[in-house]
Design an enzyme around this catalytic site. Structure first.
Site, PDB file in Angstrom:
ATOM      1  N   ARG A 227       2.295   2.488   0.851  1.00 61.37           N
ATOM      2  CA  ARG A 227       3.137   3.263   1.765  1.00 61.37           C
ATOM      3  C   ARG A 227       3.244   2.503   3.092  1.00 61.37           C
ATOM      4  O   ARG A 227       2.287   1.861   3.531  1.00 61.37           O
ATOM      5  CB  ARG A 227       2.533   4.646   2.026  1.00 61.37           C
ATOM      6  CG  ARG A 227       2.645   5.612   0.863  1.00 61.37           C
ATOM      7  CD  ARG A 227       4.087   6.053   0.607  1.00 61.37           C
ATOM      8  NE  ARG A 227       4.191   7.016  -0.480  1.00 61.37           N
ATOM      9  CZ  ARG A 227       4.451   6.706  -1.753  1.00 61.37           C
ATOM     10  NH1 ARG A 227       4.673   5.446  -2.113  1.00 61.37           N
ATOM     11  NH2 ARG A 227       4.527   7.651  -2.672  1.00 61.37           N
ATOM     12  N   HIS A 275      11.431  -0.370  -1.188  1.00 57.41           N
ATOM     13  CA  HIS A 275      10.612   0.645  -1.894  1.00 57.41           C
ATOM     14  C   HIS A 275      10.994   0.676  -3.377  1.00 57.41           C
ATOM     15  O   HIS A 275      11.395   1.714  -3.921  1.00 57.41           O
ATOM     16  CB  HIS A 275      10.752   2.041  -1.257  1.00 57.41           C
ATOM     17  CG  HIS A 275       9.617   2.953  -1.642  1.00 57.41           C
ATOM     18  ND1 HIS A 275       9.106   3.916  -0.799  1.00 57.41           N
ATOM     19  CD2 HIS A 275       8.874   3.043  -2.781  1.00 57.41           C
ATOM     20  CE1 HIS A 275       8.116   4.566  -1.404  1.00 57.41           C
ATOM     21  NE2 HIS A 275       7.960   4.043  -2.620  1.00 57.41           N
TER      22      HIS A 275
HETATM   23  P1  NAP Z   1      -4.916   6.540  -7.545  1.00 56.66           P
HETATM   24  O1  NAP Z   1      -5.074   6.388  -9.014  1.00 56.66           O
HETATM   25  O2  NAP Z   1      -5.104   7.897  -6.952  1.00 56.66           O
HETATM   26  O3  NAP Z   1      -5.913   5.494  -6.864  1.00 56.66           O
HETATM   27  C1  NAP Z   1      -6.192   5.529  -5.522  1.00 56.66           C
HETATM   28  C2  NAP Z   1      -7.285   4.526  -5.212  1.00 56.66           C
HETATM   29  O4  NAP Z   1      -7.452   4.461  -3.792  1.00 56.66           O
HETATM   30  C3  NAP Z   1      -8.640   4.917  -5.793  1.00 56.66           C
HETATM   31  O5  NAP Z   1      -9.307   3.774  -6.263  1.00 56.66           O
HETATM   32  C4  NAP Z   1      -9.384   5.502  -4.587  1.00 56.66           C
HETATM   33  O6  NAP Z   1     -10.796   5.347  -4.637  1.00 56.66           O
HETATM   34  C5  NAP Z   1      -8.824   4.649  -3.467  1.00 56.66           C
HETATM   35  N1  NAP Z   1      -8.966   5.338  -2.186  1.00 56.66           N
HETATM   36  C6  NAP Z   1      -8.374   6.479  -1.773  1.00 56.66           C
HETATM   37  N2  NAP Z   1      -8.786   6.805  -0.531  1.00 56.66           N
HETATM   38  C7  NAP Z   1      -9.654   5.847  -0.160  1.00 56.66           C
HETATM   39  C8  NAP Z   1     -10.436   5.619   1.004  1.00 56.66           C
HETATM   40  N3  NAP Z   1     -10.381   6.457   2.054  1.00 56.66           N
HETATM   41  N4  NAP Z   1     -11.227   4.541   1.039  1.00 56.66           N
HETATM   42  C9  NAP Z   1     -11.293   3.697  -0.003  1.00 56.66           C
HETATM   43  N5  NAP Z   1     -10.579   3.853  -1.147  1.00 56.66           N
HETATM   44  C10 NAP Z   1      -9.776   4.908  -1.218  1.00 56.66           C
HETATM   45  O7  NAP Z   1      -3.467   6.052  -7.083  1.00 56.66           O
HETATM   46  P2  NAP Z   1      -2.455   5.107  -7.866  1.00 56.66           P
HETATM   47  O8  NAP Z   1      -1.785   5.853  -8.954  1.00 56.66           O
HETATM   48  O9  NAP Z   1      -3.142   3.838  -8.185  1.00 56.66           O
HETATM   49  O10 NAP Z   1      -1.337   4.879  -6.727  1.00 56.66           O
HETATM   50  C11 NAP Z   1      -1.680   4.285  -5.483  1.00 56.66           C
HETATM   51  C12 NAP Z   1      -0.525   4.410  -4.502  1.00 56.66           C
HETATM   52  O11 NAP Z   1       0.505   3.487  -4.820  1.00 56.66           O
HETATM   53  C13 NAP Z   1       0.200   5.750  -4.495  1.00 56.66           C
HETATM   54  O12 NAP Z   1      -0.502   6.729  -3.772  1.00 56.66           O
HETATM   55  C14 NAP Z   1       1.528   5.399  -3.870  1.00 56.66           C
HETATM   56  O13 NAP Z   1       1.469   5.597  -2.471  1.00 56.66           O
HETATM   57  C15 NAP Z   1       1.690   3.922  -4.157  1.00 56.66           C
HETATM   58  N6  NAP Z   1       2.854   3.639  -5.034  1.00 56.66           N
HETATM   59  C16 NAP Z   1       3.865   2.880  -4.529  1.00 56.66           C
HETATM   60  C17 NAP Z   1       4.935   2.567  -5.333  1.00 56.66           C
HETATM   61  C18 NAP Z   1       6.050   1.692  -4.836  1.00 56.66           C
HETATM   62  O14 NAP Z   1       7.042   1.502  -5.521  1.00 56.66           O
HETATM   63  N7  NAP Z   1       5.908   1.110  -3.670  1.00 56.66           N
HETATM   64  C19 NAP Z   1       4.997   3.033  -6.669  1.00 56.66           C
HETATM   65  C20 NAP Z   1       3.946   3.805  -7.117  1.00 56.66           C
HETATM   66  C21 NAP Z   1       2.869   4.104  -6.301  1.00 56.66           C
HETATM   67  P3  NAP Z   1     -11.689   6.130  -5.738  1.00 56.66           P
HETATM   68  O15 NAP Z   1     -11.273   5.564  -7.055  1.00 56.66           O
HETATM   69  O16 NAP Z   1     -13.068   5.765  -5.388  1.00 56.66           O
HETATM   70  O17 NAP Z   1     -11.336   7.571  -5.597  1.00 56.66           O
HETATM   71  C1  GLV Z   2       6.409   5.647  -5.471  1.00 56.11           C
HETATM   72  O1  GLV Z   2       6.402   5.278  -4.356  1.00 56.11           O
HETATM   73  C2  GLV Z   2       5.407   6.471  -6.068  1.00 56.11           C
HETATM   74  O2  GLV Z   2       4.542   6.964  -5.346  1.00 56.11           O
HETATM   75  O3  GLV Z   2       5.434   6.653  -7.301  1.00 56.11           O
END
Ligand code: NAP
Ligand code: GLV
Length: 312
Positions: A227, A275
């Protein structure tokens, strides 16, 4: 069974077709055009991307709020969000694959200096750069969740020296795990290519700031595909201009679309995408959404419920 779709997406028809193929009894209604006040009490599910503030609470009998994206910051930001029902994140094969492709492309581009070759050949020059060993390239991933983990495993398969930073410790083959506030400095110190795949929460907002950028080795590269608000833009620009940070790939921005006069547009060390690092693909994501609805209808717990206290 009725579902309201709340999103500015141009893929409404694809979502309707894909979900109804999975759940033939589902009535798929698009907000606001296909919803009357009289309908609202009969809606069971809301499938949403950045719903306008206050809209979700107008559906009094929702069983769950299902996010169209992995990140739910755009849902949790609603101060009137119903909190007595689950909010579920999207976890999907195509979304994960798309993000891994994005990460691998930009890591390899930086590691092999393909951007420099593009500039050089465009200038009509001929030179060959030293080819570095991937095993000596420290790649660090902030966030080792659904997306970070897949990217990490594939970077390990390509022999990069991969580390992760997360809230809790991780045990992924070939990935050096750092966690918590105490682990951040050690993680940054060995990271030559930094990838942000954290959720946006109160704790992670502004994490790519002057203090943390200064702890990366000189010449480090930053990839933000999570983000925009993870980055303090002025701090990143200052680190790029001082030469401490060699360059950045940015997919997400504090304001989207990025304002026309923003310094990133013309910065020679910044490459950008709008994005689009990974998009939700309806035919694939609908299988997951449908499965979550089936679980709830069967009285079971849906997958990937957001913890409203941590914000992800
Ligand atoms: P997820 O499965 O919820 O993983 C989040 C990770 O971040 C976990 O490993 C978590 O640690 C860690 N985390 C959260 N808060 C933290 C903190 N305060 N300190 C240290 N580590 C922390 O999320 P995801 O599905 O991988 O997605 C991640 C992000 O990618 C989304 O939230 C979104 O914003 C972004 N995204 C962007 C796009 C794009 O096109 N740009 C597309 C999709 C997603 P723990 O495992 O220890 O809980
Ligand atoms: C895209 O930004 C997502 O969070 O899936």
């Amino acid at each position: 069974m009725k579902l309201v779709f709340i999103s500015k997406s141009d893929k409404k028809a694809a979502w309707r077709d894909s979900l109804q193929a999975q759940l033939p009894d589902l009535e798929f209604l698009i907000w606001p055009d296909e919803i009357s006040d009289a309908d609202k009490a009969s809606i069971d599910y809301a499938l949403v991307w950045r719903p306008p503030t206050g809209v979700l609470k107008t559906f009094p009998n929702l069983k769950a709020i299902l996010s169209l994206g992995a990140g739910v910051d755009g849902v949790l930001v609603d101060p009137e969000l119903p909190t007595h029902i689950p909010v579920c994140r999207l976890v999907d094969r195509c979304l994960t694959q798309g993000m891994t492709e994005y990460v691998l492309y930009h890591v390899i581009r930086q590691h092999r200096r393909f951007g420099d070759y593009e500039k050089m050949t465009a200038a009509g020059e001929w030179d060959v750069f030293t080819q570095e060993d991937a095993r000596r390239r420290g790649v660090g991933i902030l966030g080792l969740g659904e997306l970070g983990r897949d990217a990490a495993e594939k970077l390990v398969a390509l022999d990069y020296d991969v580390a992760s930073w997360s809230r809790s410790p991780k045990d992924v083959a070939g990935v050096t795990s750092f966690h918590g506030a105490d682990g951040l400095d050690g993680f940054l110190a060995r990271t030559q290519i930094l990838i942000c795949l954290l959720p946006l929460t109160d704790e992670t907002q502004g994490i790519i700031n002057a203090e943390h950028l200064a702890k990366l080795p000189k010449g480090a590269y930053v990839i933000n595909c999570a983000r925009g608000a993870h980055v303090v833009d002025d701090d990143l620009l200052a680190a790029l201009d001082s030469g401490h940070i060699a360059g950045a790939t940015l997919d997400v921005f504090n304001e989207e679309p990025l304002p026309k006069d923003h310094a990133y547009w013309t910065h020679p060390k910044v490459i950008m995408t709008p994005h689009a690092a990974s998009l939700t693909v309806p035919h694939s994501a609908a299988e997951y959404v449908a499965e979550n609805i089936r679980l709830i209808e069967a009285g079971e717990t849906p997958m990937n419920i957001v913890d409203l206290t941590t914000g992800y």
